[in-house]
Design a protein around this motif. Sequence first.
Motif, PDB file in Angstrom:
ATOM      1  N   PRO A 131       0.814  -1.225   0.000  1.00 27.64           N
ATOM      2  CA  PRO A 131       0.000   0.000   0.000  1.00 27.64           C
ATOM      3  C   PRO A 131       0.843   1.269   0.000  1.00 27.64           C
ATOM      4  N   ASP A 132       0.497   2.185  -0.891  1.00 23.50           N
ATOM      5  CA  ASP A 132       1.132   3.501  -0.919  1.00 23.50           C
ATOM      6  C   ASP A 132       0.216   4.473  -0.171  1.00 23.50           C
ATOM      7  N   LEU A 133       0.646   4.892   0.991  1.00 21.71           N
ATOM      8  CA  LEU A 133      -0.144   5.775   1.835  1.00 21.71           C
ATOM      9  C   LEU A 133       0.468   7.172   1.830  1.00 21.71           C
ATOM     10  N   TYR A 134      -0.298   8.161   2.279  1.00 18.56           N
ATOM     11  CA  TYR A 134       0.207   9.529   2.364  1.00 18.56           C
ATOM     12  C   TYR A 134       1.059   9.656   3.624  1.00 18.56           C
ATOM     13  N   GLU A 135       2.345   9.399   3.479  1.00 16.75           N
ATOM     14  CA  GLU A 135       3.204   9.220   4.642  1.00 16.75           C
ATOM     15  C   GLU A 135       3.404  10.496   5.444  1.00 16.75           C
ATOM     16  N   TYR A 136       3.182  11.655   4.837  1.00 19.58           N
ATOM     17  CA  TYR A 136       3.359  12.903   5.578  1.00 19.58           C
ATOM     18  C   TYR A 136       2.191  13.173   6.517  1.00 19.58           C
ATOM     19  N   ALA A 169      -1.890   9.297  16.177  1.00 25.18           N
ATOM     20  CA  ALA A 169      -1.442  10.683  16.029  1.00 25.18           C
ATOM     21  C   ALA A 169      -0.086  10.781  15.336  1.00 25.18           C
ATOM     22  N   GLN A 170       0.596   9.650  15.175  1.00 27.47           N
ATOM     23  CA  GLN A 170       1.931   9.647  14.561  1.00 27.47           C
ATOM     24  C   GLN A 170       1.828   9.753  13.040  1.00 27.47           C
ATOM     25  N   PRO A 171       2.829  10.376  12.392  1.00 30.98           N
ATOM     26  CA  PRO A 171       2.837  10.388  10.925  1.00 30.98           C
ATOM     27  C   PRO A 171       3.027   8.978  10.387  1.00 30.98           C
ATOM     28  N   ILE A 172       2.425   8.701   9.264  1.00 25.64           N
ATOM     29  CA  ILE A 172       2.511   7.350   8.699  1.00 25.64           C
ATOM     30  C   ILE A 172       3.953   6.984   8.370  1.00 25.64           C
ATOM     31  N   SER A 173       4.786   7.983   8.102  1.00 25.62           N
ATOM     32  CA  SER A 173       6.194   7.721   7.808  1.00 25.62           C
ATOM     33  C   SER A 173       6.913   7.044   8.970  1.00 25.62           C
ATOM     34  N   ALA A 174       6.372   7.178  10.178  1.00 26.15           N
ATOM     35  CA  ALA A 174       6.989   6.558  11.352  1.00 26.15           C
ATOM     36  C   ALA A 174       6.535   5.120  11.550  1.00 26.15           C
ATOM     37  N   TYR A 175       5.584   4.678  10.741  1.00 31.92           N
ATOM     38  CA  TYR A 175       5.033   3.327  10.882  1.00 31.92           C
ATOM     39  C   TYR A 175       5.951   2.281  10.249  1.00 31.92           C
TER      40      TYR A 175
END
Length: 241
Positions: A83-88, A127-133
């Motif tokens: 999946p390509d998510l909006y990481e920001y 609450a965390q940005p998706i980039s941290a997942y």
Amino acid sequence: MLNISHLTKTYGDKHAVDDLTLNIAPGEICGFIGHNGAGKTTTLKSVAGLIRFDAGEITVDGKSVTRQALDVKRVISYIPDNPDLYEYMPAIKFLNFVADVYNVSARDRKTRIDRYAEIFELTSDLAQPISAYSHGMKQKLALIAALIHEPKLMLMDEPFVGLDPKAAFLVRGIMREVCDAGGAIFFSTHVLETAEKLCDNVAIISRGKLAAHGKMDAVRGDKSLESVFFELDSKEDAAHE
């Protein structure tokens, strides 16, 4: 729920999908089995309306994927293998964005987000940005997003890749819940044991052609799904020698 009739998709002189016909009824989980390059992802993307196909017809809940595209998209969800998510975006804002797209009410979206975030143990991370997942967390978030509008048909490409055993167990339970509520699921997987235990129906594709399709017990007979798959694959190899 899903009707695929004589679906054909070519890339140059290669038939990625060759005259494929299959049906999935409400309440059914159908596993889609085949080697890499057999045509699974092309079929799923065709159903989702993400790529144009060359011939055939696809309907979801009686509506044409090509002629009633928006109506179809309102009642399906599609989860690609990566999946390509909006990481920001923070995860909760992403989920609310998806809920906005599908016009999910404030009350319903909160109920569903709260429920699935708790199930997948993501509540404290929303609450965390998706980039941290991690990859597994992104998979779980994509699943929540796919479930938020209660789709009638879920399309899933290798949904268990990257999930830990507990998460995979939970996903299997949710898939059954969706179908028990009248939905349907069409998913590809290389994990044949999972398909054998979970699926009502199975479709086996080889070199773009449907090699077998039907109720799991009927396709499998007195053999394992793995044995049936390799027997059919060997026949296809022999036919092309």
